[in-house]
Design a protein around this motif. Sequence first.
Motif, short mmCIF file in Angstrom:
data_model
loop_
_atom_site.label_atom_id
_atom_site.label_comp_id
_atom_site.label_asym_id
_atom_site.label_seq_id
_atom_site.Cartn_x
_atom_site.Cartn_y
_atom_site.Cartn_z
N ASP A 1 85.97 -122.47 -72.85
CA ASP A 1 85.90 -123.57 -73.83
C ASP A 1 87.02 -124.54 -73.49
O ASP A 1 88.04 -124.14 -72.92
CB ASP A 1 86.05 -123.06 -75.26
N GLY B 1 81.34 -123.02 -73.36
CA GLY B 1 81.48 -123.55 -74.72
C GLY B 1 81.39 -122.40 -75.70
O GLY B 1 80.55 -122.37 -76.59
N ASP C 1 86.82 -127.20 -68.58
CA ASP C 1 85.81 -128.21 -68.88
C ASP C 1 84.52 -127.80 -68.15
O ASP C 1 84.50 -127.75 -66.91
CB ASP C 1 86.32 -129.56 -68.36
N LEU C 2 83.50 -127.48 -68.91
CA LEU C 2 82.23 -126.99 -68.35
C LEU C 2 82.49 -125.96 -67.25
O LEU C 2 83.19 -124.99 -67.48
CB LEU C 2 81.37 -128.16 -67.88
C1 LIG Z 1 77.87 -125.86 -80.27
S1 LIG Z 1 79.46 -125.13 -80.04
C2 LIG Z 1 78.95 -123.48 -79.60
C3 LIG Z 1 79.93 -122.40 -79.97
C4 LIG Z 1 79.39 -120.97 -79.74
N1 LIG Z 1 79.02 -120.78 -78.36
C5 LIG Z 1 78.20 -120.68 -80.63
O1 LIG Z 1 77.09 -120.64 -80.11
O2 LIG Z 1 78.38 -120.49 -81.83
C6 LIG Z 1 79.94 -125.87 -78.52
C7 LIG Z 1 81.29 -125.45 -77.96
O3 LIG Z 1 81.44 -126.09 -76.68
C8 LIG Z 1 82.77 -126.54 -76.53
N2 LIG Z 1 82.71 -127.65 -75.58
C9 LIG Z 1 82.27 -128.93 -75.81
N3 LIG Z 1 82.35 -129.65 -74.68
C10 LIG Z 1 82.85 -128.82 -73.72
C11 LIG Z 1 83.17 -128.98 -72.34
N4 LIG Z 1 82.97 -130.15 -71.72
N5 LIG Z 1 83.67 -127.92 -71.67
C12 LIG Z 1 83.87 -126.73 -72.29
N6 LIG Z 1 83.59 -126.52 -73.60
C13 LIG Z 1 83.08 -127.55 -74.30
C14 LIG Z 1 83.21 -126.91 -77.93
O4 LIG Z 1 84.63 -126.88 -78.03
C15 LIG Z 1 82.49 -125.85 -78.78
O5 LIG Z 1 83.33 -124.73 -78.98
#
Ligand SMILES: C[S@@+](CC[C@H](N)C(=O)[O-])C[C@H]1O[C@@H](n2cnc3c(N)ncnc32)[C@H](O)[C@@H]1O
Length: 275
Positions: free
Chosen positions: A142, A119, A170-171
Amino acid sequence: MTSHEAVREVEGRLGEAGVPSPLVDAELLVAHVLGVSRTGVYAADGALGGEQLARLRKLVARRRAREPLAYVLGEWGFRRLVLTVDARALVPRPETEVVVERCLVHLREQEGPRVLDVGTGSGAIALAIADEHPGARVVAVDRADEALALAGENLARTGLAGRVELRRGDLLDGLKGPFDLVVSNPPYVSAFEYDSLQPEIRLYEPYDAVVGEGVWEEMARDARGVLPAGGRLVLECGDGQAAEVAEGLAALGYDEVLCTPDLAGRDRAVEARRP
Ligand SMILES: C[S@@+](CC[C@H](N)C(=O)[O-])C[C@H]1O[C@@H](n2cnc3c(N)ncnc32)[C@H](O)[C@@H]1O
């Protein structure tokens, strides 16, 4: 209008709109238009030119509409880096700098550690780790294409290309590892809480970056499959969630579970070791 007069006027206009820190924001907006540092605003004398005033008015209108200051400025400091930020990803927060610090503590004895950032959003965590641990090889995932595009711009901007690999996913799906450390700042606000968040978040930051329940748990479960014995998992969590996350990690078989407070003294980083 002098820079001092501009700060006073902008402070008043932002205050009327309910902006929480109108003086600091006014100083940063005037500084941005003048191309000086925040303190440089008070050293600058002379009047703002017509073009500068026009730009300032546009920026102030955006901030009055409660767009996050970071988006209005277009860039934001995170650890030693300055990153491009906009509505494609969450604004990197100070508490996330503490998460990076905890990662670096675990990585410092390792020459070429493999790190996974799940993410990644703007790329903040992955890029800061690569920047501060020159041997680290980081994979950053992401599921949002827009966030990955922004992370790619930041990869180029920071000169860290080749050190961080960006992947859509995804994760931890499809990731084989091993990774010496898995880090994540997952979405952790409940849909119920969302309505009470400040307008800067509700109106501008990506919903999927903010709202999520139990995402950390799914990640912690999957991370056991890519971490070697002794590998670390470092998670950011919401205010008030650390105890639950810590207990959950222990229940999943992790040990050496530790919570670290942010600068406001609230436990926001939870880490654990795979035995
Ligand atoms: C809270 S933000 C954090 C962004 C960055 N890491 C930061 O700390 O500023 C969460 C990120 O997780 C991504 N995300 C949410 N669900 C996800 C998933 N199932 N798999 C991958 N990425 C995911 C979102 O698109 C978002 O960019």
